[in-house]
Every structure is written in C-alpha cells, then in structure tokens.
Design a protein around this motif. Structure first.
Motif, PDB file in Angstrom:
ATOM      1  N   VAL A  46      49.556  18.556  19.009  1.00  0.00           N
ATOM      2  CA  VAL A  46      48.808  17.438  19.605  1.00  0.00           C
ATOM      3  C   VAL A  46      47.396  17.856  19.992  1.00  0.00           C
ATOM      4  N   LEU A  47      47.262  19.020  20.634  1.00  0.00           N
ATOM      5  CA  LEU A  47      45.962  19.407  21.192  1.00  0.00           C
ATOM      6  C   LEU A  47      45.097  20.197  20.225  1.00  0.00           C
ATOM      7  N   ASP A  48      45.740  20.956  19.337  1.00  0.00           N
ATOM      8  CA  ASP A  48      44.993  21.729  18.333  1.00  0.00           C
ATOM      9  C   ASP A  48      43.946  22.647  18.970  1.00  0.00           C
ATOM     10  N   VAL A  49      44.366  23.358  20.017  1.00  0.00           N
ATOM     11  CA  VAL A  49      43.463  24.332  20.646  1.00  0.00           C
ATOM     12  C   VAL A  49      44.087  25.731  20.667  1.00  0.00           C
ATOM     13  N   GLY A  50      45.234  25.872  20.020  1.00  0.00           N
ATOM     14  CA  GLY A  50      45.863  27.186  19.939  1.00  0.00           C
ATOM     15  C   GLY A  50      46.333  27.701  21.284  1.00  0.00           C
ATOM     16  N   ILE A  51      47.248  26.979  21.916  1.00  0.00           N
ATOM     17  CA  ILE A  51      47.729  27.399  23.240  1.00  0.00           C
ATOM     18  C   ILE A  51      48.527  28.692  23.122  1.00  0.00           C
ATOM     19  N   SER A  52      48.203  29.657  23.964  1.00  0.00           N
ATOM     20  CA  SER A  52      48.896  30.947  23.953  1.00  0.00           C
ATOM     21  C   SER A  52      50.328  30.780  24.434  1.00  0.00           C
ATOM     22  N   GLY A  53      51.228  31.586  23.900  1.00  0.00           N
ATOM     23  CA  GLY A  53      52.616  31.592  24.343  1.00  0.00           C
ATOM     24  C   GLY A  53      52.886  32.611  25.423  1.00  0.00           C
ATOM     25  N   ASP A  54      51.824  33.290  25.893  1.00  0.00           N
ATOM     26  CA  ASP A  54      51.976  34.314  26.929  1.00  0.00           C
ATOM     27  C   ASP A  54      51.271  33.887  28.213  1.00  0.00           C
ATOM     28  N   LEU A  55      51.937  34.100  29.341  1.00  0.00           N
ATOM     29  CA  LEU A  55      51.307  33.816  30.631  1.00  0.00           C
ATOM     30  C   LEU A  55      50.090  34.721  30.823  1.00  0.00           C
ATOM     31  N   LEU A  56      49.049  34.165  31.382  1.00  0.00           N
ATOM     32  CA  LEU A  56      47.788  34.891  31.534  1.00  0.00           C
ATOM     33  C   LEU A  56      47.951  36.077  32.487  1.00  0.00           C
ATOM     34  N   GLU A  57      47.502  37.241  32.056  1.00  0.00           N
ATOM     35  CA  GLU A  57      47.533  38.441  32.888  1.00  0.00           C
ATOM     36  C   GLU A  57      46.201  38.579  33.624  1.00  0.00           C
ATOM     37  N   VAL A  58      46.267  38.735  34.942  1.00  0.00           N
ATOM     38  CA  VAL A  58      45.048  38.845  35.753  1.00  0.00           C
ATOM     39  C   VAL A  58      45.138  40.072  36.649  1.00  0.00           C
ATOM     40  N   ASN A  59      43.979  40.575  37.031  1.00  0.00           N
ATOM     41  CA  ASN A  59      43.922  41.723  37.934  1.00  0.00           C
ATOM     42  C   ASN A  59      44.419  41.339  39.320  1.00  0.00           C
ATOM     43  N   SER A  60      45.146  42.235  39.940  1.00  0.00           N
ATOM     44  CA  SER A  60      45.628  41.999  41.301  1.00  0.00           C
ATOM     45  C   SER A  60      45.183  43.130  42.211  1.00  0.00           C
ATOM     46  N   ASN A  61      45.177  42.866  43.499  1.00  0.00           N
ATOM     47  CA  ASN A  61      44.830  43.859  44.510  1.00  0.00           C
ATOM     48  C   ASN A  61      45.876  43.852  45.602  1.00  0.00           C
ATOM     49  N   GLN A  62      45.815  44.863  46.458  1.00  0.00           N
ATOM     50  CA  GLN A  62      46.777  44.988  47.541  1.00  0.00           C
ATOM     51  C   GLN A  62      46.084  44.992  48.893  1.00  0.00           C
ATOM     52  N   LEU A  63      46.618  44.209  49.811  1.00  0.00           N
ATOM     53  CA  LEU A  63      46.223  44.302  51.209  1.00  0.00           C
ATOM     54  C   LEU A  63      47.130  45.308  51.901  1.00  0.00           C
ATOM     55  N   ALA A  64      46.766  45.711  53.094  1.00  0.00           N
ATOM     56  CA  ALA A  64      47.560  46.710  53.817  1.00  0.00           C
ATOM     57  C   ALA A  64      48.875  46.105  54.292  1.00  0.00           C
ATOM     58  N   PRO A  65      49.938  46.912  54.381  1.00  0.00           N
ATOM     59  CA  PRO A  65      51.204  46.392  54.915  1.00  0.00           C
ATOM     60  C   PRO A  65      51.066  46.049  56.394  1.00  0.00           C
ATOM     61  N   LYS A  66      51.968  45.220  56.888  1.00  0.00           N
ATOM     62  CA  LYS A  66      51.929  44.796  58.288  1.00  0.00           C
ATOM     63  C   LYS A  66      52.336  45.942  59.222  1.00  0.00           C
ATOM     64  N   SER A  67      51.691  45.998  60.374  1.00  0.00           N
ATOM     65  CA  SER A  67      52.046  46.960  61.422  1.00  0.00           C
ATOM     66  C   SER A  67      52.297  46.197  62.717  1.00  0.00           C
ATOM     67  N   TYR A  68      53.436  46.482  63.353  1.00  0.00           N
ATOM     68  CA  TYR A  68      53.842  45.789  64.567  1.00  0.00           C
ATOM     69  C   TYR A  68      53.568  46.673  65.784  1.00  0.00           C
ATOM     70  N   LEU A  69      53.057  46.069  66.856  1.00  0.00           N
ATOM     71  CA  LEU A  69      52.744  46.791  68.081  1.00  0.00           C
ATOM     72  C   LEU A  69      53.705  46.375  69.188  1.00  0.00           C
ATOM     73  N   PHE A  70      54.234  47.355  69.929  1.00  0.00           N
ATOM     74  CA  PHE A  70      55.231  47.122  70.976  1.00  0.00           C
ATOM     75  C   PHE A  70      54.752  47.700  72.299  1.00  0.00           C
ATOM     76  N   GLY A  71      55.631  47.668  73.284  1.00  0.00           N
ATOM     77  CA  GLY A  71      55.309  48.279  74.562  1.00  0.00           C
ATOM     78  C   GLY A  71      55.052  49.768  74.402  1.00  0.00           C
ATOM     79  N   ASN A  72      54.359  50.350  75.375  1.00  0.00           N
ATOM     80  CA  ASN A  72      53.981  51.766  75.338  1.00  0.00           C
ATOM     81  C   ASN A  72      53.076  52.091  74.146  1.00  0.00           C
ATOM     82  N   ASN A  73      52.383  51.041  73.615  1.00  0.00           N
ATOM     83  CA  ASN A  73      51.456  51.205  72.474  1.00  0.00           C
ATOM     84  C   ASN A  73      52.146  51.765  71.232  1.00  0.00           C
TER      85      ASN A  73
END
Length: 623
Positions: free
Chosen positions: A192-219
C-alpha cells in the motif's frame, strides 16, 4: 542499545498529496481543518480532504514539513486500501486518531491486536510506523465495553500469565505478537505505502542513569529500601507514641486478631519482624484498642470517630472490611476512606480476603506496616539527590462532568499539588484551583503556584505534571510573580505513552533499570524499573517506560544543556524510590504517583456521591 517499537521506512524521500480549500467563517463539525504557516509564522486555515474533491486544490507535502498532516494522510491511505476484515479503528470519528489495530487472534472477550501509527521521529529525522500490542475488549453497539476488567482480560493483555500470576515474561509476550504481526501483515502494508518498511525494530543508542540510593537514620545509605530499614532505624520516627484502633464487624474478630499478630511480627517474622522492630514504632497492648460493630453505617462510624478524637493523641484506625469484588464492597471501602479523611484522620483499610490468605498476608504485612508508619507521621527513608535538594511540585487534576437541562456538559476541574523535595520527602498537599477553565480558574492556579514557590527557601523548583500546562496562560505569568534568581523547570511525565523498547542482549528482553533513550531534543524515554545489574533475574512484571518531556523553563539556556536535563532525569528516577505505599510499589516518581492516587480517590468520592472533602494539609492518607 535499545530496539524501540518503531519500523522505519527505507525510503525517506517521499511526498504525499492532500486537497485543501481556504476556510472562511465559522468552523463546522466533522470537517478536518489544518493551519499552514508562512515563512513569517502567520497561520492560514484550510479545510482538508484526502482524496480529489471539487473546489479543493491539490497540494504536495514533503516528508519533513507538516508532519502531523502527513501522518494523517498515510493513515487514511492504509485505512482505505487494506482489508477491512483484518483491522479495527477504535476512534473512527476522532480527527486526531492515527492508530489502526490489526487483528492477530480472536478471543472470547475481544481481539488480540497490534496497532500501527504513522510517526515522524525527530531524533533521527526518520519516518516510520509505531507499533505495539493491545487487547481490544469487545464493545456493544453504543460503544461501551461488553466485559469488565477481569482475570481473562488481564491474561489476554499480557499483564498476567496463563496461570493468573504476574507475567514476568511481559516483554517476551509483547515481542512475540509484534513478530506475528510482521509475518502476517508487513507485506500488505508495504504494497500500500511503497516506502520499503523495515521488518526490524529501530535500534537506538541508550544511556544509563545512576541507580537509586536510599538514606536512613544515622545517615546510613543502602541500595534497598527494605534491607536498609532492616539494618538501620527509619530516617525519622514519629513525634510521639501512636495509638492503634482496630475497627471490625463482630463476626470478624478472628480476622482482626490474625492481622494484629501479623503486625506484631508473630506470624511471619522472616518476612516481617513487626512494627516495633522494623519501624521502631511502639506496638504494645496499652497502645492498641479495638471495637467490634454490628454494622458499618453513619451512626456507628461517627461514634468511633468521636471516640478517636477524644483520645487526644495521634490515632491510626485499622479497619477490616470486604475486598472490592463488587460495587457494594467498593462503595464501602471508599465511604470508609471518605469518612475518616473528612474528619482529618488518616486510616488503614485492610480486606478480610487478604488477611485470610496466609501466603498473600505474609508478603503484604511489611507494606501495610509501611503505610501505617507514614500515615502516623514517620519518614521511613528519603532518596539521595543528584544535586542540592530543591522543591518539586507534582500537579494533578480531577475532572467532574456535569450535564445541564439543555444537554450541555460543564467540565469542572480540581487541580492540586503534592509537594516533595528532590529527596522524595512528602511535605504537603495543596489545592491550586477549582472550577471551569476560565480566567478565574487560571488566576487561581497562577496565584497559588506563585505563593508556593515564593514561600520556599529553595532557589530551584521543578514542576512535574502529566499534562502540558499552558505556557501563555499560566507559566509565563507565574514567572513574573517569582524572584528572578529562582530557577523554574516544568517536566511533563507521561506514564501511558505509546513508546516501548527491548534490550536484545538481556534476559527476557528487559532493559536495565535507569536506562534512557533520546527521542527528541526535549523528549526522553526512561525505564524506571527493569533488570538490576547486581541481579539480572526477572522476579516481577516490569512495566512500560515513561516518556518525559522538558516542557518549560525560565532558564532557556540551561534547558538546552544535556547535563542539566540528565540531572533532572536522575531526580525523577530517584523519586520513584520514595514511594511509601510499598517496598516494591509501582515505580513512578512520587510527584506523579501520589497525584494519580489522589485523583483516583476524588473520582470515586464523586462517583459514589460523597461530599467534597478538604484534601490540603493532611498526612499521606492516600497511600
């Protein structure tokens, strides 16, 4: 690298034709209009058709301008040329709808589908199709769903597995249906579209944020909220001893005793050592009272509220009632929450079904205890902020539709804020505005948001909301009322976006927690829950990533800097760990999650015709 749910066109150099006519006069219903802008930014309104129509001029659109209109044009081409037997259009009369659902499998209560939507991805200047799995519940002629949400529908949607348990293979489940869709329909769509739709999901660069750190009593610092409390005192205990007041029906005394023993840590000490040990909160007999009622009605509950107020100290009612299995039980639950909240008393409601199920109770006691501790004024933990702590306003809305005798609908809003800081500590709830969306309503928002910001000692404030707040009508006017050296940012946090993604290198295709990808200069997709680096085992169903849009700032230059954005994203991740509703509660920033909880309660209070309550200045009653 993350493979997102986007199939790019191989041919990006294409154009589409629409037919337009200059519009004059009033807009008409069921006519599609679109503004074309001159080089100087002047809009001109046209009526739009997607096929040759007398009186309309043909107009060619190149692939990188007027992308929303191009997407609608591609949608119409697919809709007109594909077999109607294979597709469902859920919102056929909505001009903004560009989704087509392709039927993969039939089900007794609906259809298992994969939807597609033409989409232009700004980050890569790419056209393609967004795709995702969706279970469409069968509807009646007037459009209402035939079936209520139940176990069958949750299994069909992938939330539960075939045994009715949490689907730890949720990502694999979705991916399998995407593959079935590609095998069955990709060739027809390409024809229908004639634009050559890829059969693979697009791969994109990813990054990581720091993991969570929890603070309690006595620091003390720990990577786990639960283990941190096991090893350390809470961040802040209650100001005084708390009294606990059990309320139950006379024939449920045994259930009340079971819960009491559980909260003492007597029944399952390996999973919950008790209120005294885990939260350092007194739970001795002299602090506990109870009453057995014949019925839960206004007279009996009002009498108990009066008794509680006469005690003269902080009292947490613990009420045992039925599970919310039918409308009467659900009404009872919200009626009880409304009665005590309206009296300024946070309460804990626990169902008989949960208490009688030994396995469920075993793993729920710690969460029940956590909620009680927070409602009593305790602070179990806070999060380690990525920078100096600053104020965060989570803003939510609840809507009320009223029908007039003329058949008109008036939409009334209640807009409120949950105040935390960047460490996630709950501070307050404030109503920002009530009424229809008019000048008075906007003035309420401007005045109250400005007052909150001006009342803080912080020099940095961030607003988190699930909707796009008007820059012209609200935000720019707020900025004029606050100190010029105060930094304001506004983030739109969407927990129900259309974006999803897979990590093909990971167990179950699940990305690591804190993974993020850039979709546009101001849009990021963030995984608030996922695999842990120290333990990449899948122990629960991980939910969808969140879409975060950097919407507004009075410091435009800072908003352009990547490090500044990443710092705000990191604090969003941190806030998801500050959820005191449970040790494994939904991983949303509390600025958003708490607003969702309040909206749910306000909506139910309205549904059951319970009077409007004052929600400001209360402890976190909504947990």
């Amino acid at each position: 690298m993350i493979n997102i749910n986007f199939l790019p066109f191989k041919n990006q150099e294409f154009s589409v034709a629409i037919f337009r006519r200059l519009h004059e006069g009033e807009r008409e219903k069921d006519v599609f209009y679109y503004n074309f802008y001159s080089d100087h930014g002047t809009p001109t309104l046209y009526e739009i058709k997607f096929s040759h129509t007398e009186g309309f001029e043909k107009f060619e659109l190149s692939g990188y301008h007027n992308t929303n209109l191009i997407a609608k044009c591609i949608y119409n081409k697919l809709l007109n040329e594909l077999s109607k037997d294979d597709i469902i259009v859920r919102k056929p009369g909505d001009f903004n709808n560009k989704k087509i659902h392709f039927i993969i499998e039939n089900h007794t209560k609906g259809k298992k589908c994969v939807w597609v939507e033409p989409y232009y991805m700004k980050s890569g200047n790419l056209w393609g199709l967004l795709i995702d799995y969706n279970f469409v519940v069968e509807t009646e002629a007037e459009g209402n769903q035939k079936f209520k949400l139940d176990k069958d529908i949750l299994i069909a949607s992938g939330t539960l597995n075939q045994q009715g348990n949490s689907n730890v293979d949720y990502y694999l489940f979705k991916h399998d249906y995407l593959k079935k869709f590609l095998r069955r329909f990709l060739e027809a769509i390409n024809n229908v579209l004639d634009v050559g739709i890829s059969g693979d999901l697009l791969e994109v660069n990813s990054n990581q944020l720091a993991p969570k750190s929890y603070l309690f009593g006595n620091n003390a610092v720990n990577a786990s909220s639960y283990m941190g409390l096991v090893k350390n005192p809470p961040l802040k205990g209650t100001a005084t001893d708390i009294n606990f007041y059990f309320i139950y029906k006379k024939d449920n005394r045994d259930v009340a005793v079971s819960l009491l023993k559980g909260l003492r840590g007597e029944t399952n000490p390996s999973t919950f050592a008790g209120m005294a040990k885990l939260f350092r909160l007194g739970f001795s007999n002299e602090l506990i009272k109870g009453t057995a009622l014949d019925v839960f009605d206004d007279a009996s509950i009002d009498a108990e509220i009066k008794k509680i107020k006469e005690i003269g100290r902080i009292v947490i009612p613990i009420i045992i009632t039925n599970a919310k299995k039918d409308e009467d039980d659900e009404r009872l639950y919200y009626w009880l929450k409304h009665k005590f909240t309206n009296a300024g008393i946070p309460c804990q409601v626990v169902t008989k079904d949960l208490i009688r199920n030994e396995y469920s109770l075993k793993y729920s006691l710690s969460n029940i205890g956590l909620q009680i501790f927070a409602k009593a004024g305790g602070q179990p933990w806070k999060m380690k902020s990525s920078s100096a702590e600053y104020l965060i306003l989570g803003i939510g809305q609840s809507y009320n539709i009223e029908h007039t005798t003329d058949g008109n609908k008036i939409e009334k809003n209640i807009t409120y804020s949950v105040l935390t800081d960047s460490s996630g500590l709950f501070r307050d709830i404030k109503v920002l505005g009530e009424g229809v969306e008019d000048e008075n309503y906007y003035n309420q928002l401007i005045t109250n948001i400005s007052a909150i910001i001006n009342g803080t000692t912080y020099k940095k404030v961030s607003i988190h909301c699930p909707f796009r707040m008007s820059k012209l009508k609200i935000l720019e006017k707020v900025v004029k009322r606050i100190a010029p050296d105060l930094e304001l940012s506004v983030l739109v946090i969407n927990s129900k976006s259309d974006f999803f993604g897979f990590d093909y290198k990971n167990n179950g295709l699940v990305p690591f927690e804190s993974t993020y990808i850039k979709l546009a200069a101001d849009e990021f997709l963030v995984w608030f829950e996922g695999l842990q680096y120290n333990n990449p085992k899948i122990t629960k169903r991980f939910g969808n990533p969140l879409l975060i849009k950097f919407w507004y700032s009075n410091n435009a230059q800072a908003f352009k800097e990547f490090q500044y954005k990443e710092s705000l994203l990191q604090d969003c991740i941190n806030l998801s760990g500050a959820n005191w509703r449970g040790f494994k509660a939904k991983q949303l920033p509390v600025s958003v999650f708490y607003c969702q909880r309040i909206a749910e309660f306000i909506a139910k209070f309205k549904e059951y015709e319970l009077e409007h309550i004052e929600i400001s200045n209360l402890k976190p009653w909504f947990l």
